[in-house]
Write an enzyme that holds these catalytic residues in place. Structure first.
Site, short mmCIF file in Angstrom:
data_model
loop_
_atom_site.label_atom_id
_atom_site.label_comp_id
_atom_site.label_asym_id
_atom_site.label_seq_id
_atom_site.Cartn_x
_atom_site.Cartn_y
_atom_site.Cartn_z
N THR A 171 45.10 46.71 50.60
CA THR A 171 45.11 45.99 51.87
C THR A 171 46.26 46.42 52.77
O THR A 171 46.11 46.49 54.00
CB THR A 171 45.20 44.47 51.61
OG1 THR A 171 44.03 44.10 50.90
CG2 THR A 171 45.29 43.67 52.89
N ASP A 193 44.61 43.79 43.75
CA ASP A 193 43.61 43.34 42.77
C ASP A 193 43.89 43.83 41.35
O ASP A 193 43.73 43.08 40.39
CB ASP A 193 42.20 43.78 43.21
CG ASP A 193 41.72 43.01 44.44
OD1 ASP A 193 42.36 42.00 44.78
OD2 ASP A 193 40.71 43.42 45.04
N GLN A 243 44.14 32.95 26.50
CA GLN A 243 43.62 32.78 27.86
C GLN A 243 44.63 32.03 28.74
O GLN A 243 44.49 32.01 29.97
CB GLN A 243 42.32 31.97 27.83
CG GLN A 243 41.16 32.73 27.23
CD GLN A 243 39.89 31.89 27.13
OE1 GLN A 243 39.71 30.91 27.84
NE2 GLN A 243 39.00 32.29 26.24
N ASP A 262 40.58 51.39 47.33
CA ASP A 262 40.70 49.96 47.06
C ASP A 262 41.02 49.88 45.57
O ASP A 262 40.40 50.57 44.76
CB ASP A 262 39.36 49.29 47.37
CG ASP A 262 39.43 47.78 47.24
OD1 ASP A 262 39.18 47.10 48.24
OD2 ASP A 262 39.70 47.28 46.12
N SER A 320 40.26 48.02 43.32
CA SER A 320 39.15 47.69 42.42
C SER A 320 38.54 48.96 41.84
O SER A 320 37.83 48.91 40.83
CB SER A 320 38.07 46.91 43.16
OG SER A 320 38.62 45.75 43.70
N1 ASP Z 1 40.96 44.83 47.50
C1 ASP Z 1 42.33 45.12 47.79
C2 ASP Z 1 42.83 46.08 46.73
O1 ASP Z 1 43.16 45.66 45.67
C3 ASP Z 1 43.12 43.86 47.82
C4 ASP Z 1 44.59 44.02 48.11
O2 ASP Z 1 45.16 45.06 48.26
O3 ASP Z 1 45.25 42.97 48.19
O4 ASP Z 1 42.88 47.24 46.96
#
Ligand code: ASP
Length: 344
Positions: free
Chosen positions: A12, A89, A278, A56, A58
């Site tokens: 982000t 993330d 957990q 990103d 993810s």
């Molecule tokens: N989806 C973004 C990522 O992890 C979220 C972030 O950077 O906060 O790349």
């Protein structure tokens, strides 16, 4: 002059809104530097490298970790510290993974990112970036760095990277490290918690990186009502060498014979079964309850107060390093990068 390398991987912090889809997509790193003219005020030499394409987080995969570790190694002798800009993330996974891959690390590697893009008025990215650079460049009076570790810096707090997890998808304090104290706090000054910082066993050894990662690891999250079919599905993964079970409380599992029997068979077949709680805070203690004692008897290994991210990436690292599962089991119980509180 102290030299810092900023490595922009994506996330982000460097995203902007795509006019067609309105979704956030990574943009060119050069624009980040334009967004933060304050960087020019540092009495430091700052260089930047951008992953192409930026991702990103993810989309983080082992190949990405290898590229990142190699990049740090290639530039290691030329810089005093590194700032890795990364999506939030999976930042805790990358921080944990790097802490294991970078052997004999003696320089700061500070991961940071932001919840709002750096071009947005209320962004948290500017503060995070500026303070992360300052931390990466900080030296003690004896000339050694304050934090020769892989760390996460977020919302004024510096954490040991392999103790963190992403806690909030909303707030600026996105990370927590419930089982280990802060390494530093940024206020008017950056106050280092020196007694909590981990130093290399010996200084002056060359950095080496371990790039063989073995991801033949499964995870089994326990929940009330889970079925034998679900457990069989996970345990039947072909070629699996290890499994992380996410247990209740201090490492407990249901005492149902069908489950224990399946876990016992997996251990007997040579699978490494690692117990992670957990709970975000506290430790696995397989001596506390009958349901934990049974797991211990079966041969399940405790990850103590490790995060899931740390236990998983430690397995990737150790399985890549050792072909023999018995050696991996032994090493899983050793505290190798301050990842758990036992034998700190
Ligand atoms: N989806 C973004 C990522 O992890 C979220 C972030 O950077 O906060 O790349």
């Amino acid at each position: 002059m102290t030299k810092v390398l900023i490595i922009y991987t994506g996330g982000t912090i460097g995203m902007k809104q795509d006019s067609a889809s309105m979704a956030l997509v990574p943009f060119n790193f050069g624009q980040i530097l334009e967004e933060v003219p304050e960087l020019k005020k540092f009495n430091l030499s700052i260089d930047a490298y951008s992953f192409d394409p930026a991702i990103d987080s993810s989309d983080v995969r082992p190949e990405f970790w290898v590229e990142l570790a190699e990049l740090i190694k290639e530039n290691y002798s030329r810089y005093d510290g590194f700032v890795v800009l990364h999506g939030t993330d999976t930042m805790a996974f990358t921080a944990s993974m790097l802490s294991f891959m970078l052997e004999n690390l003696e320089k700061p590697v500070i991961l940071t990112g932001s919840q709002l893009p750096i071009g947005v008025l209320r962004t948290d990215g500017r503060e995070n970036l500026i303070s992360a650079i300052e931390i990466a460049a900080s030296e003690r009076p004896d000339g050694r760095p304050y934090v020769p570790e892989v760390c996460v810096f977020f919302d004024n707090e510096l954490y040991r990277g392999n103790r963190t997890y992403k806690y909030s998808a909303e707030y600026f304090n996105a990370f927590k490290s419930p089982n280990y104290p802060l390494l530093a706090e940024a206020g008017i000054h950056i106050n280092f918690n020196e007694s909590a910082v981990r130093h290399p066993a010996a200084w002056g050894r060359p950095l080496s990186i371990s790039t063989k990662l073995d991801t033949r690891v499964g995870t089994l999250k326990l929940y009330p009502g889970m079925s034998p079919q679900y457990v069989d599905g996970v345990l039947s993964m072909k070629g699996m060498r290890a499994i992380v079970i996410e247990t209740f409380g201090c490492g407990n599992a249901p005492g149902r014979p069908w489950l224990l029997e399946r876990l016992r068979k997996a251990v007997e077949a040579g699978t490494i079964v690692v117990n992670v709680t957990q709970c975000a805070a506290g430790s696995v203690d397989m001596d506390a309850y009958a349901t934990g004692i049974t797991l211990k008897k079966i041969g399940v290994i405790s990850a103590y107060d490790s995060t899931f991210e740390s236990a998983l990436t430690k397995l990737y690292y150790l399985l890549g390093k050792y072909d023999d599962n018995e050696t991996v089991k032994e090493k899983m119980s050793e505290n190798i990068r301050g990842e758990f509180s036992k034998n700190q």
